[in-house]
Design a protein around this motif. Structure first.
Motif, PDB file in Angstrom:
ATOM      1  N   ARG A   2      87.844 124.354 -58.540  1.00 23.94           N
ATOM      2  CA  ARG A   2      86.644 125.194 -58.550  1.00 23.94           C
ATOM      3  C   ARG A   2      87.069 126.653 -58.636  1.00 23.94           C
ATOM      4  NH1 ARG A   2      81.747 123.416 -54.885  1.00 23.94           N
ATOM      5  NH2 ARG A   2      81.010 125.141 -56.126  1.00 23.94           N
ATOM      6  N   SER A  13      83.919 127.828 -44.672  1.00 22.37           N
ATOM      7  CA  SER A  13      84.180 127.377 -46.043  1.00 22.37           C
ATOM      8  C   SER A  13      83.129 127.915 -46.997  1.00 22.37           C
ATOM      9  CB  SER A  13      84.206 125.847 -46.098  1.00 22.37           C
ATOM     10  OG  SER A  13      85.209 125.342 -45.250  1.00 22.37           O
ATOM     11  N   TRP A  60      83.471 130.447 -50.366  1.00 27.27           N
ATOM     12  CA  TRP A  60      82.900 130.146 -51.685  1.00 27.27           C
ATOM     13  C   TRP A  60      81.883 131.203 -52.102  1.00 27.27           C
ATOM     14  CZ3 TRP A  60      82.047 124.170 -52.361  1.00 27.27           C
ATOM     15  CH2 TRP A  60      83.306 123.543 -52.396  1.00 27.27           C
ATOM     16  N   THR A  83      90.771 125.525 -52.863  1.00 27.49           N
ATOM     17  CA  THR A  83      89.566 125.456 -53.692  1.00 27.49           C
ATOM     18  C   THR A  83      89.910 125.574 -55.170  1.00 27.49           C
ATOM     19  OG1 THR A  83      88.118 126.312 -51.958  1.00 27.49           O
ATOM     20  CG2 THR A  83      87.390 126.639 -54.223  1.00 27.49           C
TER      21      THR A  83
END
Length: 179
Positions: free
Chosen positions: A120, A63, A67, A114
């Motif tokens: 985000r 994850s 990001w 996400t």
């Protein structure tokens, strides 16, 4: 899947509540509840196809990797805008393309989650708007780019210097086919 008698009791009660809450799904839930109550362990997993585990579940490290790749593409976009280098979009891997739906599906799903559910990286420069399936493996490309991006001091990442930007973009090209 092994469940203790107490775990089966809890699950049975949860399924009974769901039967009452969702009458359109009550018959299917009743079958699952009966299997749990009778100890038909072979049938337990049948109602849990949507619950991922093992290699199908995202680890915290994976994850964070997604990001970080998204952060990198935000940095690339900001740098291109700040330096007035829009022509780079034509020649280089400058926008986030998502991940391959066939081979990197959990990464693709997490990237979409996400942006769409967590809200985000909503300004992430995508190759296609709200489309996260690259239709080609991209994880290794992103990993090569991230190696170069991580070499840049954090305070120089947003925006990058032109030479740092070019190193990151050139890393997208596989080493065996670089000029």
């Amino acid at each position: 899947m092994e469940l203790s008698k107490l775990e089966r009791y809890y699950l049975s009660n949860q399924l009974r509540i769901l039967e009452a809450l969702y009458p359109n799904e009550a018959d299917e839930l009743a079958v699952q509840r009966e299997a749990v109550e009778q100890g038909y362990s072979f049938v337990y997993d049948m109602g849990m196809d949507y619950i991922l585990d093992g290699n199908d579940a995202m680890t915290p490290e994976e994850s964070k990797e997604v990001w970080e790749a998204m952060d990198m593409f935000l940095s690339i976009d900001r740098t291109i805008q700040d330096l007035g280098l829009e022509d780079l979009h034509k020649e280089h891997f400058t926008r986030f393309r998502g991940y391959d739906g066939n081979n990197e599906s959990k990464f693709m799903g997490f990237a979409a989650f996400t942006v769409e559910r967590l809200g985000r990286f909503t300004h992430l420069p995508l190759k296609e708007e709200l489309y996260f399936n690259s239709h080609m493996p991209t994880r290794q490309i992103y990993e090569r780019m991230l190696i170069e991006w991580r070499k840049i001091d954090y305070q120089h990442r947003f925006p990058m210097r032109k030479e740092d930007l070019m190193k990151v973009l050139e890393a997208a090209v596989h080493p065996e086919i670089r000029k």
